[in-house]
Design an enzyme around this catalytic site. Structure first.
Site, PDB file in Angstrom:
ATOM      1  N   LEU A  17     -11.509   4.542   1.170  1.00 20.64           N
ATOM      2  CA  LEU A  17     -11.178   3.667   2.308  1.00 20.64           C
ATOM      3  C   LEU A  17     -11.063   2.232   1.806  1.00 20.64           C
ATOM      4  CD1 LEU A  17     -13.064   3.429   5.719  1.00 20.64           C
ATOM      5  CD2 LEU A  17     -13.184   1.522   4.117  1.00 20.64           C
ATOM      6  N   ASN A  18     -10.057   1.482   2.314  1.00 20.24           N
ATOM      7  CA  ASN A  18     -10.146   0.021   2.153  1.00 20.24           C
ATOM      8  C   ASN A  18      -9.920  -0.685   3.486  1.00 20.24           C
ATOM      9  OD1 ASN A  18      -7.477   0.929   0.853  1.00 20.24           O
ATOM     10  ND2 ASN A  18      -7.058  -1.233   0.846  1.00 20.24           N
ATOM     11  N   ASP A  19      -8.988  -1.590   3.602  1.00 22.25           N
ATOM     12  CA  ASP A  19      -8.941  -2.509   4.746  1.00 22.25           C
ATOM     13  C   ASP A  19      -9.003  -1.861   6.138  1.00 22.25           C
ATOM     14  OD1 ASP A  19      -7.978  -3.676   2.459  1.00 22.25           O
ATOM     15  OD2 ASP A  19      -6.044  -4.249   3.288  1.00 22.25           O
ATOM     16  N   GLN A  35      -7.172   1.678   5.899  1.00 19.09           N
ATOM     17  CA  GLN A  35      -6.426   2.090   4.715  1.00 19.09           C
ATOM     18  C   GLN A  35      -7.157   3.272   4.090  1.00 19.09           C
ATOM     19  OE1 GLN A  35      -3.426   0.406   2.812  1.00 19.09           O
ATOM     20  NE2 GLN A  35      -3.279   0.699   5.001  1.00 19.09           N
ATOM     21  N   SER A  80      -1.421  -2.219   4.958  1.00 23.44           N
ATOM     22  CA  SER A  80      -2.175  -2.783   6.077  1.00 23.44           C
ATOM     23  C   SER A  80      -1.320  -3.377   7.179  1.00 23.44           C
ATOM     24  CB  SER A  80      -3.141  -3.840   5.558  1.00 23.44           C
ATOM     25  OG  SER A  80      -4.232  -3.194   4.959  1.00 23.44           O
ATOM     26  N   ARG A 147       3.146  -9.027   2.777  1.00 24.83           N
ATOM     27  CA  ARG A 147       2.603  -7.850   3.477  1.00 24.83           C
ATOM     28  C   ARG A 147       1.535  -8.174   4.517  1.00 24.83           C
ATOM     29  NH1 ARG A 147       1.345  -7.072  -1.992  1.00 24.83           N
ATOM     30  NH2 ARG A 147      -0.772  -7.698  -2.557  1.00 24.83           N
ATOM     31  N   GLU A 200      -3.699 -12.310   0.940  1.00 25.31           N
ATOM     32  CA  GLU A 200      -3.537 -11.012   1.606  1.00 25.31           C
ATOM     33  C   GLU A 200      -4.156 -11.060   3.004  1.00 25.31           C
ATOM     34  OE1 GLU A 200      -3.249  -7.613  -1.710  1.00 25.31           O
ATOM     35  OE2 GLU A 200      -5.300  -8.246  -1.375  1.00 25.31           O
TER      36      GLU A 200
HETATM   37  C1  FRU Z   1      -5.866  -5.578   0.588  1.00 21.67           C
HETATM   38  C2  FRU Z   1      -4.586  -4.823   0.295  1.00 21.67           C
HETATM   39  C3  FRU Z   1      -3.476  -5.214   1.247  1.00 21.67           C
HETATM   40  C4  FRU Z   1      -2.589  -4.013   1.246  1.00 21.67           C
HETATM   41  C5  FRU Z   1      -3.599  -2.886   1.170  1.00 21.67           C
HETATM   42  C6  FRU Z   1      -3.156  -1.662   0.431  1.00 21.67           C
HETATM   43  O1  FRU Z   1      -7.004  -4.897   0.170  1.00 21.67           O
HETATM   44  O2  FRU Z   1      -4.187  -5.003  -1.050  1.00 21.67           O
HETATM   45  O3  FRU Z   1      -2.802  -6.408   0.908  1.00 21.67           O
HETATM   46  O4  FRU Z   1      -1.802  -3.921   2.388  1.00 21.67           O
HETATM   47  O5  FRU Z   1      -4.740  -3.431   0.528  1.00 21.67           O
HETATM   48  O6  FRU Z   1      -4.114  -0.660   0.527  1.00 21.67           O
END
Ligand code: FRU
Length: 448
Positions: A17-19, A35, A80, A147, A200
């Site tokens: 998992l990220n954002d 994410q 994201s 993005r 970002e």
């Molecule tokens: C930030 C990022 C965003 C991108 C996403 C991809 O952590 O790099 O800029 O949209 O993660 O997973």
């Protein structure tokens, strides 16, 4: 119960998992997307959006994958983005990531960054994907790194901020407007000289009539007590409107090891609530003990944002969290108690303050140095984490929310926050606190 599984924080069933993405309250339900790289705790599969929803912030259910790469404009990942409601429809805007095959540097060439929209009337079934902006629609001074659309509606006008890297390596935010959410025009770019090569996950919001711009800059220099992580995130106060391009001071959202790419949304009651990624880029020199078990990272607690008298923003766990913990029990100074996780600890401070967890992690405030620090004493407990510090003029109060493998530490009414993962041996910790005044512990109410 799997070891280290969180009870208060959103995390993936397996994989990476990220954002946080698409945070919203729509038709009586909260929606938290994130994410998600299913099947790869290291984040190696193309990103999708995972989806959790529910009527209450702390009882959401995982609904599976909501958006995944299908069309050519997003073939290397559904990146994201955000969600906004208009006329009973929830509109989702995100970045479709494309990496061309060939000999490219992927910064000024070889990468497609498309703003894509999908809409839903019930929060679960999504309509057709519509590509709204492509690389040629961004200003000429941009690289291919554009993005993370964050969209909101202000006095009937749709607005969007996008994070960008210029061709000469400066981070900035592009501002677009639209009358219908479909046709967008570029308005201006917000930037700050010498402040990283890429910004970002931008977010703009106002509280009490004053606007704030949140960004996650990459490429800031590192210092002893600031910008200590691989990448940073924080907010700018603005001396005018967003379009005036006048960011002032930058304040880091979180001084701990694990925080990036936060997003805010308006929750019922007019509250501005922030959720961040409680994790860090793979380039960090520390990791997570869950990776070997099949998943990695979680989101932060939902934090309500308010404005302090000095103009800075405070973050505190949303009030709903209080209902999950029992009566306050006092904790005497200097004594060691075995405390079951999760717990909610709070105290006022009186000069020097220390809290030790299992003798392996120390939180400490030394008034003569005016520094609050978080120090891991051993490799395993912090999975490679060492030390993080923040300058605090005077420590007045502390609140620690501990989950099964994370700590969020709120200082001085939430003016400074530290978030970190930690990996205790069992489901309780030995806690010793000194320098506290009226320390109180609250235990988690819900049993498995
Ligand atoms: C930030 C990022 C965003 C991108 C996403 C991809 O952590 O790099 O800029 O949209 O993660 O997973």
């Amino acid at each position: 119960m799997e070891k280290f599984r969180q009870k208060l924080h959103i995390e993936p069933p397996e994989g990476w998992l990220n954002d946080p993405n698409g945070l919203s309250f729509f038709k009586d339900e909260y929606h938290v997307f994130f994410q998600y790289s299913p099947g790869s705790p290291e984040g190696r599969t193309p990103r999708c959006w995972g989806h959790c929803k529910g009527r209450e912030l702390f009882s959401m259910s995982y609904e599976g994958i909501a958006v995944s790469p299908e069309i050519p404009e997003e073939r290397n990942g559904v990146y994201s983005g955000s969600a906004v409601e208009n006329g009973g429809i929830l509109h989702i805007f995100y970045t479709g990531n494309v990496k061309e095959k060939g000999d490219f540097n992927y910064v000024t060439n070889g990468r497609g960054a498309n703003v894509i929209r999908i809409s839903t009337a019930d929060g679960v079934h999504f309509g057709e994907k519509q590509v709204l902006l492509r690389n040629p629609d961004y200003p000429d001074f941009c690289s291919c790194h554009v993005r993370d659309p964050k969209v909101w509606i202000e006095n009937g006008v749709w607005k969007m901020v996008l994070g960008a890297r210029t061709a000469d390596d400066h981070g900035c935010v592009l501002v677009y407007t639209s009358g219908d959410g479909e046709n967008w025009s570029y308005v201006t770019c917000v930037s700050k000289p010498d402040f990283g090569y890429m910004w970002e996950c931008p977010d703009y919001f106002s509280i009490g009539g004053k606007g704030y711009l949140s960004v996650s800059p990459q490429g800031l220099p590192h210092f002893d007590t600031k910008f200590q992580n691989v990448f940073q995130s924080g907010y700018f106060t603005l001396s005018g409107t967003l379009e005036d391009n006048a960011p002032e001071e930058f304040y880091e959202w979180d001084m701990g090891f694990d925080f990036y790419a936060p997003q805010t949304f308006e929750a019922p009651g007019g509250r501005r609530v922030l959720i961040g990624w409680m994790g860090m880029d793979n380039q960090a020199d520390y990791g997570n003990a869950t990776t070997a078990l099949g998943w990695q990272h979680c989101l932060t607690l939902p934090r309500e944002i308010t404005v302090l008298e000095n103009g800075r923003l405070a973050q505190n766990p949303v009030a709903e969290l209080n209902g999950l913990f029992g009566e306050k029990k006092s904790l005497s100074d200097g004594e060691t108690s075995e405390v079951k996780l999760p717990f909610d600890f709070s105290t006022r401070a009186d000069g020097k303050f220390t809290a030790e967890l299992d003798g392996r992690l120390r939180l400490e405030y030394v008034p003569s140095e005016k520094i609050f620090r978080l120090v891991f004493a051993d490799e395993l407990y912090g999975c490679g984490r060492t030390e993080r510090k923040a300058v605090i003029g005077k420590l007045e109060d502390i609140r620690i929310i501990a989950d099964m493998s994370s700590l969020e530490i709120y200082l001085n009414g939430g003016e400074t926050v530290f978030g970190t993962r930690f990996y205790p041996d069992g489901e309780s910790v030995r806690l010793t606190v000194s320098g506290s005044v009226s320390a109180a512990l609250r235990n988690f109410l819900k049993e498995d």
